[in-house]
Design a protein around this motif. Structure first.
Motif, mmCIF file in Angstrom:
data_model
loop_
_atom_site.group_PDB
_atom_site.id
_atom_site.type_symbol
_atom_site.label_atom_id
_atom_site.label_comp_id
_atom_site.label_asym_id
_atom_site.label_seq_id
_atom_site.Cartn_x
_atom_site.Cartn_y
_atom_site.Cartn_z
ATOM 1 N N ASN A 45 0.900 2.527 -3.865
ATOM 2 C CA ASN A 45 1.841 2.005 -2.871
ATOM 3 C C ASN A 45 2.437 3.135 -2.028
ATOM 4 N N ASP A 61 0.985 4.644 1.413
ATOM 5 C CA ASP A 61 1.839 4.606 2.607
ATOM 6 C C ASP A 61 1.889 5.979 3.270
ATOM 7 N N ASN A 103 1.775 -7.787 2.724
ATOM 8 C CA ASN A 103 1.427 -6.358 2.721
ATOM 9 C C ASN A 103 0.783 -5.907 1.401
ATOM 10 N N LEU A 139 2.220 -2.291 0.326
ATOM 11 C CA LEU A 139 2.546 -1.209 1.239
ATOM 12 C C LEU A 139 3.803 -1.537 2.027
ATOM 13 N N VAL A 199 -1.518 0.035 9.447
ATOM 14 C CA VAL A 199 -2.649 -0.115 8.530
ATOM 15 C C VAL A 199 -3.939 -0.365 9.309
#
Length: 161
Positions: free
Chosen positions: A66, A70, A113, A125, A132
């Motif tokens: 995660n 990111d 997400n 995320l 993305v």
């Protein structure tokens, strides 16, 4: 006054103290390729001392499915020249960040997400769906998971550059 932590934040804090990692990335002098060694710190250190660093923008690790992804998405989309992301080494047990990254590239994220088809426990995320998508459009992923052979990694990079 009580402070509430989400589970992922608490786990991240715990990991920081239980498994301290002195260095997470090394800057190279290249412009097209980044290397991610997933959880393989020894491989990252070997790469950081190799001449291949002249051909890579950055070499680093990725432990979480995660916050780590990111950060990787943000870095890759902010770089003006980066085109390739080579992942190698051992996937992180329990987090499966390599699997999550491969699935992000192949399948994207859903409306919450969440990385579609990722086997990680918390593949959510916080970066925007637009960021993305920019990442997925801009970066070509080279999947060399479970490769620890520096010669093989070097040869792959030399074929690209």
């Amino acid at each position: 006054m009580s402070i509430r932590f989400r589970f992922g934040e608490l786990a991240g804090v715990a990991c920081k103290y239980l498994y301290p990692i002195p260095v997470s990335s090394f800057t190279g002098s290249g412009d097209l390729i980044a290397i991610c060694t997933l959880s393989s710190i020894g491989l990252l250190k070997r790469i950081s001392k190799d001449k291949i660093m002249e051909k890579v923008v950055i070499a680093g690790r990725l432990f979480s499915e995660n916050k780590g992804i990111d950060s990787l998405v943000t870095f890759c989309t902010q770089s003006l020249t980066l085109k390739y992301l080579l992942i190698c080494g051992r996937d992180t047990k329990g987090h499966y960040s390599g699997d999550a990254l491969v699935n992000l590239m192949a399948n994207g994220i859903d409306k919450e997400n969440r990385i579609i088809n990722a086997k990680a426990p918390y593949p959510y995320l916080s970066c925007s769906p637009l960021l993305v998508q920019n990442f997925r459009d801009k970066i070509d992923l080279i999947d060399m998971r479970d490769c620890y052979d520096l010669d093989e990694i070097r040869n792959k990079i030399n074929r690209i550059t």
